[in-house]
Design a protein around this motif. Structure first.
Motif, mmCIF file in Angstrom:
data_model
loop_
_atom_site.group_PDB
_atom_site.id
_atom_site.type_symbol
_atom_site.label_atom_id
_atom_site.label_comp_id
_atom_site.label_asym_id
_atom_site.label_seq_id
_atom_site.Cartn_x
_atom_site.Cartn_y
_atom_site.Cartn_z
ATOM 1 N N ILE A 1 36.843 41.772 -18.697
ATOM 2 C CA ILE A 1 38.314 41.997 -17.982
ATOM 3 C C ILE A 1 38.535 41.274 -17.093
ATOM 4 N N PRO A 2 39.702 40.079 -17.182
ATOM 5 C CA PRO A 2 40.499 39.238 -16.027
ATOM 6 C C PRO A 2 40.929 39.519 -15.413
ATOM 7 N N ALA A 3 41.349 39.010 -14.294
ATOM 8 C CA ALA A 3 42.178 39.590 -13.150
ATOM 9 C C ALA A 3 43.784 39.207 -13.574
ATOM 10 N N GLY A 4 44.758 39.686 -13.166
ATOM 11 C CA GLY A 4 45.535 39.110 -13.416
ATOM 12 C C GLY A 4 46.882 39.194 -14.637
ATOM 13 N N GLY A 5 47.099 38.511 -14.949
ATOM 14 C CA GLY A 5 47.892 38.481 -17.113
ATOM 15 C C GLY A 5 47.303 37.824 -17.713
ATOM 16 N N TYR A 6 47.390 39.224 -18.653
ATOM 17 C CA TYR A 6 46.622 39.052 -20.247
ATOM 18 C C TYR A 6 47.069 39.271 -20.950
ATOM 19 N N ASP B 1 50.270 31.490 -23.384
ATOM 20 C CA ASP B 1 49.046 30.465 -22.453
ATOM 21 C C ASP B 1 48.145 30.961 -21.373
ATOM 22 N N VAL B 2 47.186 32.732 -22.032
ATOM 23 C CA VAL B 2 47.226 33.262 -20.962
ATOM 24 C C VAL B 2 45.968 33.740 -22.059
ATOM 25 N N PRO B 3 44.680 34.782 -21.763
ATOM 26 C CA PRO B 3 43.088 34.668 -22.146
ATOM 27 C C PRO B 3 43.428 35.506 -22.676
ATOM 28 N N VAL C 1 33.534 52.170 -27.169
ATOM 29 C CA VAL C 1 34.773 51.118 -26.900
ATOM 30 C C VAL C 1 33.948 49.944 -26.208
ATOM 31 N N GLN C 2 34.425 48.865 -26.936
ATOM 32 C CA GLN C 2 33.284 47.192 -27.053
ATOM 33 C C GLN C 2 34.737 46.719 -26.839
ATOM 34 N N VAL C 3 34.724 45.859 -25.259
ATOM 35 C CA VAL C 3 35.579 44.737 -24.904
ATOM 36 C C VAL C 3 35.223 43.640 -24.606
ATOM 37 N N LEU C 4 34.838 42.947 -25.420
ATOM 38 C CA LEU C 4 33.911 41.284 -25.659
ATOM 39 C C LEU C 4 35.310 40.104 -25.094
ATOM 40 N N PRO C 5 33.923 39.251 -25.151
ATOM 41 C CA PRO C 5 34.939 38.379 -24.051
ATOM 42 C C PRO C 5 35.945 37.795 -24.488
#
Length: 267
Positions: free
Chosen positions: A67-72, A175-177, A203-207
């Motif tokens: 999980i990245p930081a910020g907006g996605y 334009d975000v992940p 629960v699997q969070v994928l790249p």
């Protein structure tokens, strides 16, 4: 016992919901918006505890480091009412684009409005949708996470994929992940059923899929990565929970994967 436990859990679920909305509403509506998130997030954690203690259903999350930081854009599989709320505690400041009719539900609508969700008329076009996109961009720019289900609506575990192209347009325009998420809560909390089944699932969070791809290429990659991971997880979940009855879609998909159990319980 499954029927009795399901009834008890459903009663406890709604008592927990209504009770907390009444008791914590003064704090919720007076607090700063991000601080007020503690009310629904703690409600979610209480639901997980109730489901564990009453039904015997537990879960674990793999891949939180993805999980990245910020907006996605957070893009989970959608099989059950469970996944409509269950992962909120692990997201910083999420929001939904939702049917405007939900805003008309007494008290619930006010709760949703407090969190600055984005209501939309599903039949809207043109300027209305352009305004929705601008509001979404503004929320993302503020570091929020848009939750969107790539298949649009709930699908049974193992059902043929039915991804909607709308997520590809959002991926391009925002334009975000995009963070894909796979899971099979529908085996334990089936859609349109009141029964709840004990067991354990992942629960699997994928790249994340980083921005910059052509929308068609993004869509192809999203479907391939999610369905590959989902199939593998379906096999793993069923093997680990032989007591869980299977619906037709799950039986069919497991048979196609050569992993249908020799003894199958029907739902």
């Amino acid at each position: 016992m499954i029927v009795l436990r399901s009834i008890l859990f459903n009663i406890a679920f709604y008592i927990n919901l209504i009770g907390r909305m009444i008791v914590f509403s003064p704090y919720y509506f007076l607090a700063e918006r991000k601080a007020a998130w503690s009310v629904p997030k703690n409600w979610v954690l209480a639901n997980h505890w109730l489901q564990k203690k009453i039904v015997g259903t537990t879960f674990e999350i793999e891949g939180l480091e993805n999980i990245p930081a910020g907006g996605y854009i957070f893009a989970p599989k959608h099989q059950s009412f469970w996944d409509a709320y269950a992962l909120l505690p692990w997201l910083d400041d999420p929001f939904y684009i939702l049917k405007r009719e939900l805003m008309w539900i007494p008290l619930f609508g006010q709760y949703v409005s407090k969190m600055e969700m984005i209501p939309v008329d599903r039949g809207a076009k043109g300027k209305v949708m352009a305004a929705v996109l601008e509001r979404t961009k503004a929320q993302i720019a503020n570091g929020r996470q848009l939750i969107i289900y790539p298949e649009g609506t709930r699908r049974a575990a193992g059902a043929p994929p039915n991804y909607k192209y709308g997520i590809a347009r959002l991926y391009r325009d925002l334009d975000v992940p995009v963070v894909p998420v796979v899971m099979h809560p529908g085996l334990f909390w089936p859609r349109r059923k009141f029964l709840r089944f004990p067991g354990h699932f992942k629960v699997q969070v994928l790249p994340p899929i980083e921005p910059g791809l052509d929308p068609d290429a993004f869509m192809e990659r999203l479907i391939d990565e999610m369905e590959t991971a989902s199939d593998k997880l379906l096999v793993e979940t069923v093997k680990a929970n032989p007591q869980v009855p299977l619906r037709q879609d799950a039986r069919r998909r497991l048979a196609e994967l050569g992993a249908l159990p020799s003894v199958v319980k029907d739902l």
